[in-house]
Motif scaffolding. Sequence first.
Motif, PDB file in Angstrom:
ATOM      1  N   GLN A   1      21.276  40.312 -65.726  1.00  0.00           N
ATOM      2  CA  GLN A   1      20.779  39.753 -66.988  1.00  0.00           C
ATOM      3  C   GLN A   1      21.756  38.802 -67.672  1.00  0.00           C
ATOM      4  O   GLN A   1      21.352  38.014 -68.522  1.00  0.00           O
ATOM      5  CB  GLN A   1      20.418  40.890 -67.952  1.00  0.00           C
ATOM      6  N   THR A   2      23.049  38.888 -67.295  1.00  0.00           N
ATOM      7  CA  THR A   2      24.019  38.089 -68.051  1.00  0.00           C
ATOM      8  C   THR A   2      25.117  37.388 -67.263  1.00  0.00           C
ATOM      9  O   THR A   2      25.738  36.473 -67.797  1.00  0.00           O
ATOM     10  CB  THR A   2      24.734  38.951 -69.113  1.00  0.00           C
ATOM     11  N   CYS A   3      25.408  37.765 -66.004  1.00  0.00           N
ATOM     12  CA  CYS A   3      26.578  37.167 -65.370  1.00  0.00           C
ATOM     13  C   CYS A   3      26.571  37.218 -63.841  1.00  0.00           C
ATOM     14  O   CYS A   3      26.335  38.270 -63.253  1.00  0.00           O
ATOM     15  CB  CYS A   3      27.841  37.852 -65.879  1.00  0.00           C
ATOM     16  N   TYR A   4      26.856  36.053 -63.245  1.00  0.00           N
ATOM     17  CA  TYR A   4      27.058  35.911 -61.798  1.00  0.00           C
ATOM     18  C   TYR A   4      28.403  35.230 -61.605  1.00  0.00           C
ATOM     19  O   TYR A   4      28.822  34.419 -62.438  1.00  0.00           O
ATOM     20  CB  TYR A   4      25.954  35.062 -61.173  1.00  0.00           C
ATOM     21  N   ASN A   5      29.066  35.535 -60.506  1.00  0.00           N
ATOM     22  CA  ASN A   5      30.403  35.021 -60.252  1.00  0.00           C
ATOM     23  C   ASN A   5      30.514  34.587 -58.793  1.00  0.00           C
ATOM     24  O   ASN A   5      29.967  35.238 -57.909  1.00  0.00           O
ATOM     25  CB  ASN A   5      31.420  36.139 -60.546  1.00  0.00           C
ATOM     26  N   ALA A   6      31.236  33.480 -58.558  1.00  0.00           N
ATOM     27  CA  ALA A   6      31.496  33.025 -57.189  1.00  0.00           C
ATOM     28  C   ALA A   6      32.921  32.490 -57.115  1.00  0.00           C
ATOM     29  O   ALA A   6      33.370  31.824 -58.058  1.00  0.00           O
ATOM     30  CB  ALA A   6      30.511  31.934 -56.788  1.00  0.00           C
ATOM     31  N   PRO A   7      33.637  32.782 -56.030  1.00  0.00           N
ATOM     32  CA  PRO A   7      34.970  32.199 -55.874  1.00  0.00           C
ATOM     33  C   PRO A   7      34.860  30.673 -55.814  1.00  0.00           C
ATOM     34  O   PRO A   7      33.972  30.132 -55.143  1.00  0.00           O
ATOM     35  CB  PRO A   7      35.463  32.749 -54.537  1.00  0.00           C
ATOM     36  N   ALA A   8      35.732  29.991 -56.534  1.00  0.00           N
ATOM     37  CA  ALA A   8      35.781  28.528 -56.471  1.00  0.00           C
ATOM     38  C   ALA A   8      36.412  28.123 -55.143  1.00  0.00           C
ATOM     39  O   ALA A   8      37.185  28.890 -54.567  1.00  0.00           O
ATOM     40  CB  ALA A   8      36.578  27.985 -57.654  1.00  0.00           C
ATOM     41  N   PRO A   9      36.088  26.930 -54.629  1.00  0.00           N
ATOM     42  CA  PRO A   9      36.598  26.530 -53.320  1.00  0.00           C
ATOM     43  C   PRO A   9      38.121  26.509 -53.197  1.00  0.00           C
ATOM     44  O   PRO A   9      38.643  26.794 -52.142  1.00  0.00           O
ATOM     45  CB  PRO A   9      36.025  25.125 -53.134  1.00  0.00           C
ATOM     46  N   ILE A  10      38.848  26.197 -54.249  1.00  0.00           N
ATOM     47  CA  ILE A  10      40.309  26.118 -54.142  1.00  0.00           C
ATOM     48  C   ILE A  10      40.962  27.324 -54.818  1.00  0.00           C
ATOM     49  O   ILE A  10      41.742  28.021 -54.206  1.00  0.00           O
ATOM     50  CB  ILE A  10      40.823  24.793 -54.722  1.00  0.00           C
ATOM     51  N   PHE A  11      40.667  27.560 -56.069  1.00  0.00           N
ATOM     52  CA  PHE A  11      41.176  28.736 -56.768  1.00  0.00           C
ATOM     53  C   PHE A  11      40.332  28.984 -58.007  1.00  0.00           C
ATOM     54  O   PHE A  11      39.593  28.118 -58.432  1.00  0.00           O
ATOM     55  CB  PHE A  11      42.664  28.584 -57.137  1.00  0.00           C
ATOM     56  N   GLY A  12      40.453  30.175 -58.542  1.00  0.00           N
ATOM     57  CA  GLY A  12      39.665  30.534 -59.711  1.00  0.00           C
ATOM     58  C   GLY A  12      38.261  30.950 -59.311  1.00  0.00           C
ATOM     59  O   GLY A  12      37.982  31.268 -58.153  1.00  0.00           O
ATOM     60  N   SER A  13      37.367  30.943 -60.282  1.00  0.00           N
ATOM     61  CA  SER A  13      35.983  31.306 -60.000  1.00  0.00           C
ATOM     62  C   SER A  13      35.029  30.490 -60.850  1.00  0.00           C
ATOM     63  O   SER A  13      35.390  29.949 -61.894  1.00  0.00           O
ATOM     64  CB  SER A  13      35.757  32.806 -60.225  1.00  0.00           C
ATOM     65  N   ILE A  14      33.802  30.405 -60.370  1.00  0.00           N
ATOM     66  CA  ILE A  14      32.708  29.765 -61.089  1.00  0.00           C
ATOM     67  C   ILE A  14      31.846  30.892 -61.631  1.00  0.00           C
ATOM     68  O   ILE A  14      31.496  31.830 -60.911  1.00  0.00           O
ATOM     69  CB  ILE A  14      31.870  28.873 -60.145  1.00  0.00           C
ATOM     70  N   ARG A  15      31.515  30.796 -62.906  1.00  0.00           N
ATOM     71  CA  ARG A  15      30.715  31.846 -63.538  1.00  0.00           C
ATOM     72  C   ARG A  15      29.440  31.232 -64.115  1.00  0.00           C
ATOM     73  O   ARG A  15      29.498  30.220 -64.795  1.00  0.00           O
ATOM     74  CB  ARG A  15      31.513  32.524 -64.643  1.00  0.00           C
ATOM     75  N   VAL A  16      28.320  31.857 -63.813  1.00  0.00           N
ATOM     76  CA  VAL A  16      27.047  31.530 -64.447  1.00  0.00           C
ATOM     77  C   VAL A  16      26.765  32.704 -65.358  1.00  0.00           C
ATOM     78  O   VAL A  16      26.636  33.837 -64.906  1.00  0.00           O
ATOM     79  CB  VAL A  16      25.939  31.331 -63.381  1.00  0.00           C
ATOM     80  N   GLU A  17      26.741  32.408 -66.660  1.00  0.00           N
ATOM     81  CA  GLU A  17      26.634  33.524 -67.612  1.00  0.00           C
ATOM     82  C   GLU A  17      25.897  33.105 -68.874  1.00  0.00           C
ATOM     83  O   GLU A  17      25.745  31.931 -69.166  1.00  0.00           O
ATOM     84  CB  GLU A  17      28.024  34.059 -67.945  1.00  0.00           C
TER      85      GLU A  17
END
Length: 78
Positions: free
Chosen positions: A11-27
């Motif tokens: 309902q509020t948050c999805y996460n994926a590793p970013a290609p180089i470092f960190g993460s991408i968040r859909v929230e």
Amino acid sequence: MTLQWETLDAQTCYNAPAPIFGSIRVERYGADRPWQVNWSIPGYCAALIEHEFPTATEAMLAAEKHIHAALNTYLEQS
């Protein structure tokens, strides 16, 4: 490019590793709020795309297109 999305809360948050470092968040910050695409590393978070989306799926597709375009631009300049 397909990011490997992990559901943290459907309902509020999805996460994926970013290609180089960190993460991408859909929230989003509530069930009636639009979805945002953010980039994060421990201790820092910022908008990756300055646009809000009505669904998580649309936000994830936009994130993938954004990352793909950024990587292509980088590779073309290398």
